[in-house]
Enzyme design. Structure first.
Site, short mmCIF file in Angstrom:
data_model
loop_
_atom_site.label_atom_id
_atom_site.label_comp_id
_atom_site.label_asym_id
_atom_site.label_seq_id
_atom_site.Cartn_x
_atom_site.Cartn_y
_atom_site.Cartn_z
N ASN A 1 -2.45 5.74 -5.83
CA ASN A 1 -3.42 6.75 -6.26
C ASN A 1 -2.79 7.80 -7.16
O ASN A 1 -3.45 8.78 -7.50
CB ASN A 1 -4.03 7.46 -5.04
N PHE B 1 0.82 -1.21 0.00
CA PHE B 1 0.00 0.00 0.00
C PHE B 1 0.86 1.26 0.00
O PHE B 1 1.76 1.42 0.83
CB PHE B 1 -0.87 0.06 1.26
N ASP B 2 0.52 2.18 -0.89
CA ASP B 2 1.00 3.56 -0.79
C ASP B 2 0.32 4.18 0.45
O ASP B 2 -0.68 3.65 0.95
CB ASP B 2 0.61 4.29 -2.08
N MET B 3 0.87 5.29 0.97
CA MET B 3 0.26 5.89 2.17
C MET B 3 -0.68 7.06 1.84
O MET B 3 -1.88 6.96 2.06
CB MET B 3 1.35 6.36 3.14
#
Ligand SMILES: [Mg+2]
Length: 217
Positions: A169, A10-12
């Site tokens: 995103n 996961f990106d943050m």
């Protein structure tokens, strides 16, 4: 052939933390002091670039001379001080998604261009504890869009490239994951789909992500 998933990376910002509007607001206020008017999209589409690179890029795009690295230090301090005035929240369903994956023994990693101290400041302890690996700006020599951050996270979390999934995103992050050979899902939390086409799938929000994961696992 689609293989089983063993790790999810996961990106943050914009994926775990609903922080992008606050980042944009802070940058917009600081740039206004230098005579540059920005819109949130100017920040969102550069997400993942280092702070210095994005500042240089914005001044160049607006034909305003870059004020130099000493002034950049002050620009960054101002931005951080505005940004850190209020805490940022998690997106809805983030904890449910992380717990759903952990219950299925999926390895989880966080892959962010933020500094480790910013990550530790921003994420609650129980969310940090969900991740088997956390890769920050302090852990790599080349940040997104280079594949290094995702390649590093995959090595630490375990699982082959074809058994992993990245959730991003922003275009730079998608490029980093895809460059590391990892299938990437994009969430349209900050940018519309037209900016996210390098991902293999674009989902609108965390509810759609939860449904996708429930279908696959
Ligand atoms: Mg992001």
């Amino acid at each position: 052939m689609e293989k089983g998933i063993r790790s999810v990376l996961f990106d943050m910002d914009g994926v775990i933390l609903d922080s992008m509007p606050r980042h944009a607001d802070a940058w917009i206020r600081v740039f206004r002091q230098y005579g540059v008017d920005l819109a949130p999209l100017d920040i969102y589409r550069r997400e993942g670039m280092s702070g210095r690179d994005s500042v240089i890029d914005i001044f160049r795009e607006r034909n305003v001379a870059y004020p130099g690295d000493d002034e950049y230090g002050r620009i960054l301090e101002k931005k951080i001080s505005i940004f850190e005035r209020q805490p940022v929240g998690l997106f809805p369903l983030v904890k449910e998604i992380l717990h759903f994956l952990r219950e299925r023994r999926i390895a989880l990693a966080l892959v962010t261009g933020s500094l480790r101290r910013s990550v530790e400041r921003a994420l609650p302890r129980d969310v940090m504890d969900c991740f088997d690996a956390v890769v920050t700006a302090d852990d790599v020599s080349r940040g997104k869009p280079d594949p290094e951050p995702y390649a590093t996270a995959l090595r630490l979390a375990g699982g082959g490239v074809h058994e992993s999934l990245a959730v991003e995103n922003a275009p730079m992050g998608i490029r980093s994951a895809v460059g590391a050979g990892i299938q990437c899902i994009a969430l349209a939390t900050s940018l519309p789909e037209e900016h996210l086409r390098e991902a293999s799938l674009v989902l609108q929000d965390h509810r759609e992500l939860m449904e996708y994961l429930q279908d696959r696992l």
